[in-house]
Design a protein around this motif. Structure first.
Motif, PDB file in Angstrom:
ATOM      1  N   UNK A 131      -4.226  -1.949  11.091  1.00 53.60           N
ATOM      2  CA  UNK A 131      -4.143  -0.528  10.753  1.00 53.60           C
ATOM      3  C   UNK A 131      -4.987  -0.308   9.504  1.00 53.60           C
ATOM      4  N   UNK A 160     -14.334  -6.143   1.693  1.00 55.21           N
ATOM      5  CA  UNK A 160     -15.614  -6.688   1.217  1.00 55.21           C
ATOM      6  C   UNK A 160     -16.037  -7.901   2.057  1.00 55.21           C
ATOM      7  N   UNK A 169     -11.199   2.622  -6.440  1.00 55.94           N
ATOM      8  CA  UNK A 169     -10.264   1.504  -6.355  1.00 55.94           C
ATOM      9  C   UNK A 169      -9.064   1.826  -5.454  1.00 55.94           C
ATOM     10  N   UNK A 170      -8.633   3.082  -5.439  1.00 57.74           N
ATOM     11  CA  UNK A 170      -7.418   3.427  -4.672  1.00 57.74           C
ATOM     12  C   UNK A 170      -7.695   3.653  -3.190  1.00 57.74           C
ATOM     13  N   UNK A 190      -0.299   7.416   8.383  1.00 54.81           N
ATOM     14  CA  UNK A 190      -0.631   6.852   7.083  1.00 54.81           C
ATOM     15  C   UNK A 190       0.372   5.821   6.587  1.00 54.81           C
ATOM     16  N   UNK A 191       1.249   5.364   7.480  1.00 49.40           N
ATOM     17  CA  UNK A 191       2.299   4.432   7.051  1.00 49.40           C
ATOM     18  C   UNK A 191       2.392   3.186   7.915  1.00 49.40           C
ATOM     19  N   UNK A 217       0.829  -1.209   0.000  1.00 49.48           N
ATOM     20  CA  UNK A 217       0.000   0.000   0.000  1.00 49.48           C
ATOM     21  C   UNK A 217       0.865   1.262   0.000  1.00 49.48           C
ATOM     22  N   UNK A 218       1.968   1.219   0.756  1.00 46.55           N
ATOM     23  CA  UNK A 218       2.869   2.372   0.744  1.00 46.55           C
ATOM     24  C   UNK A 218       3.446   2.588  -0.642  1.00 46.55           C
ATOM     25  N   UNK A 244     -16.299  -8.236   5.159  1.00 46.81           N
ATOM     26  CA  UNK A 244     -15.641  -8.415   6.458  1.00 46.81           C
ATOM     27  C   UNK A 244     -16.458  -7.776   7.581  1.00 46.81           C
ATOM     28  N   UNK A 265      -8.371   3.365   0.758  1.00 44.93           N
ATOM     29  CA  UNK A 265      -8.022   2.449   1.838  1.00 44.93           C
ATOM     30  C   UNK A 265      -9.252   2.249   2.736  1.00 44.93           C
ATOM     31  N   UNK A 297      -5.116   2.060   7.592  1.00 44.65           N
ATOM     32  CA  UNK A 297      -4.380   2.710   6.496  1.00 44.65           C
ATOM     33  C   UNK A 297      -3.565   1.691   5.718  1.00 44.65           C
ATOM     34  N   UNK A 298      -3.509   0.445   6.197  1.00 41.31           N
ATOM     35  CA  UNK A 298      -2.731  -0.605   5.555  1.00 41.31           C
ATOM     36  C   UNK A 298      -3.639  -1.692   4.977  1.00 41.31           C
ATOM     37  N   UNK A 299      -4.909  -1.359   4.817  1.00 42.15           N
ATOM     38  CA  UNK A 299      -5.851  -2.292   4.196  1.00 42.15           C
ATOM     39  C   UNK A 299      -6.537  -1.527   3.076  1.00 42.15           C
ATOM     40  N   UNK A 300      -6.632  -2.121   1.883  1.00 38.07           N
ATOM     41  CA  UNK A 300      -7.360  -1.449   0.813  1.00 38.07           C
ATOM     42  C   UNK A 300      -8.858  -1.645   1.066  1.00 38.07           C
ATOM     43  N   UNK A 302     -11.271  -2.310  -0.889  1.00 37.68           N
ATOM     44  CA  UNK A 302     -11.904  -3.456  -1.559  1.00 37.68           C
ATOM     45  C   UNK A 302     -11.591  -4.771  -0.855  1.00 37.68           C
ATOM     46  N   UNK A 303     -10.496  -4.793  -0.080  1.00 37.59           N
ATOM     47  CA  UNK A 303     -10.157  -6.012   0.654  1.00 37.59           C
ATOM     48  C   UNK A 303     -11.114  -6.274   1.810  1.00 37.59           C
ATOM     49  N   UNK A 341     -16.655   1.182  -7.484  1.00 40.92           N
ATOM     50  CA  UNK A 341     -17.019  -0.190  -7.213  1.00 40.92           C
ATOM     51  C   UNK A 341     -17.914  -0.180  -5.987  1.00 40.92           C
TER      52      UNK A 341
END
Ligand code: FES
Ligand code: FES
Lengths: 304, 161
Positions: free
Chosen positions: B58, B68, B19-20, B41-42, A36-37, B70, B22, B60-63, B65-66, B2
């Motif tokens: 975190x 879905x 799509x982009x 954010x990191x 992601x980063x 959950x 988080x 900020x570390x999951x997209x 769309x992932x 989406x």
């Protein structure tokens, strides 16, 4: 640039087909903690982002038996059975840290998993992702090198097994064709007189991006080191086996003298390798302590 | 764009996502659950911590769309309509909150920790919140609060003492 499309893989075959059909345009995401980063910094600009975190075939830790053919001194072929332990590429660090497989002799693997990041990172980050990003500080790699682990890679057509050492090519690069996926890691289970230790020098426990890490596999017999395999992390461009230091211990009696001599050699080897780079002096000194701790832990896990 | 659906704080939700995006952006911008904070954010500070499928991550570390399908719990899902969650109450009572920015993440890390380990030692508490940075409190009062919360939860969670 084409707009990003995103997919959640549900089954391995479907993922392998997507990789086959869109070769080179797909970026795999699992735990997301590295990718992601890179996406946000535009270091990666894939057309397709393919999530494999939901694929059951990539989960789980299990044992299986493998037949090894070898030729004895008498020239006769024998088949021996070897118990192997397999870790799916999608297994997270939290799962490794908690697995009953990695207590006792193999506790070094749980220690290495636990030394990564924070609880949140360990819940997401996967062993496969850590390997495929092949960062010099990828903490799980030294323990797997010390175990002489193999990488099991699949494409739509076939499955291939190769040594992990051969799989990791360079900083950030692995031997994976655009249509292939790393599916699991496997290694021989340990005997009673074998064990694995891991130690690391980090900035602070949570979030420490590994500075120096050492993994030590030892096989003990008659109070001596019968077989030793050492691997280091953050001691060069990629995690690597330390053959010279191994050789210095092999066959030696287990005592402070032999361990100290090996530690001294490790220091020289590392200083030579890092010559001219900043921190060479410091790392050389530091590796002695980290190495001795890894070895002590390994011996401790079999009560020696 | 989406369309995805997921469960947030026990409710079925659906949202249009880029799509982009988080998970953090989905929660804050699409679902307006702004209790989840963005710090670094990191993946380093834990201000964006949420519980996904029973584990802290975190966001900020999951997209997006992932996520879905959950099950997600955010800080908004902790209190009931008229009552704070015992962990939140303990944080207030022990003076564990200063600016408050880290607190949603701290509370959620504490929840998972106490779900898995109802009587943690102080060291285990520190380890449990080691992915949550706080620039204000020096952590001691937060550890005190989590110890107190463990007591509340072990006695049924309702004590108003
Ligand atoms: S904002 Fe996600 S960890 Fe800091
Ligand atoms: S209370 Fe301010 S960051 Fe923790």
């Amino acid at each position: 640039m084409a707009p990003l499309s995103v997919y959640r893989g549900a089954e391995l075959q479907q993922v392998l087909k997507l990789l086959q059909d869109h070769q080179g345009k797909v970026c795999i995401i699992a735990g997301g903690t590295d990718i992601i980063l890179k996406l946000r910094e535009k270091k990666l600009e894939p057309e397709v982002l393919l999530d494999i975190s939901g694929i059951n075939e990539l989960k789980g830790i299990s044992e299986y038996s493998k037949q090894l053919a070898d030729t004895g001194l008498d020239g006769l072929k024998r088949i021996t059975e070897q118990t192997m332990i397999k870790i799916g590429a999608g297994v997270t660090f939290s799962e490794i840290a908690k697995s009953p497989f990695f207590s006792q002799n193999l506790k070094g693997l749980a220690d290495a998993a636990l030394s990564v990041g924070s609880p949140q990172i360990r819940n997401a980050a996967t062993i496969g992702g850590n390997i495929c990003n092949a960062s010099p500080a990828a903490d799980i790699i030294p323990v797997l090198l010390a175990l002489e682990a193999e990488a099991i890679v699949r494409s739509r057509e076939k499955e291939e097994t190769m040594s992990l050492q051969g799989f990791i090519l360079d900083k950030g690069s692995v031997k994976l064709l655009p249509n292939q996926l790393l599916c699991s890691i496997a290694f021989s289970s340990l005997k009673e007189n074998q064990s694995l230790g891991f130690a690391k020098l980090g900035l602070r426990k949570a979030l420490a991006i590994s500075r120096i890490a050492v993994a030590a596999f030892v096989e003990v017999g008659d109070n001596a080191f019968k077989n030793v395999r050492l691997a280091s992390g953050a001691c060069g461009k990629i995690p690597k086996r330390e053959y010279e230091v191994e050789a210095c211990l092999e066959g030696k009696a287990i005592n402070d003298g032999s361990i100290e001599a090996a530690a001294e050699l490790f220091k020289q080897v590392l200083k030579e390798r890092l010559r001219g780079r900043s921190g060479a002096e410091y790392k050389g000194e530091a590796v002695k302590g980290v190495f001795k701790e890894a070895l002590r832990k390994a011996l401790g896990y079999q009560n020696i | 764009m989406k369309e995805i659906s997921l469960r947030v704080n026990g409710e079925e939700r659906s949202a249009e996502i880029h799509e982009e995006m988080r998970l953090l952006d989905l929660l804050r911008d699409a679902l307006h659950l702004t209790g989840t904070k963005e710090g670094c954010g990191e993946g380093e500070c834990g201000a964006c911590t949420v519980i996904m499928e029973g584990k802290t991550v975190n966001s900020c570390m999951v997209m997006a769309f992932q996520a879905e399908g959950k099950e997600i719990i955010t800080i908004e899902g902790m209190a009931t309509k008229d009552k704070l969650h015992p962990i939140q109450r303990a944080f207030l009572e022990k003076g564990a909150v200063q600016c408050g920015f880290c607190i949603p993440g701290m509370v959620l890390s504490a929840k998972v920790l106490l779900d898995e380990n109802p009587i943690p030692t102080r060291d285990e508490i520190r380890e449990g919140i080691s992915g949550n940075l706080c620039r204000c409190t020096g952590y001691n009062k937060i550890v005190d609060a989590i110890e107190t919360a463990a007591g509340y939860l072990n006695t049924g969670g309702d004590s108003n003492a």
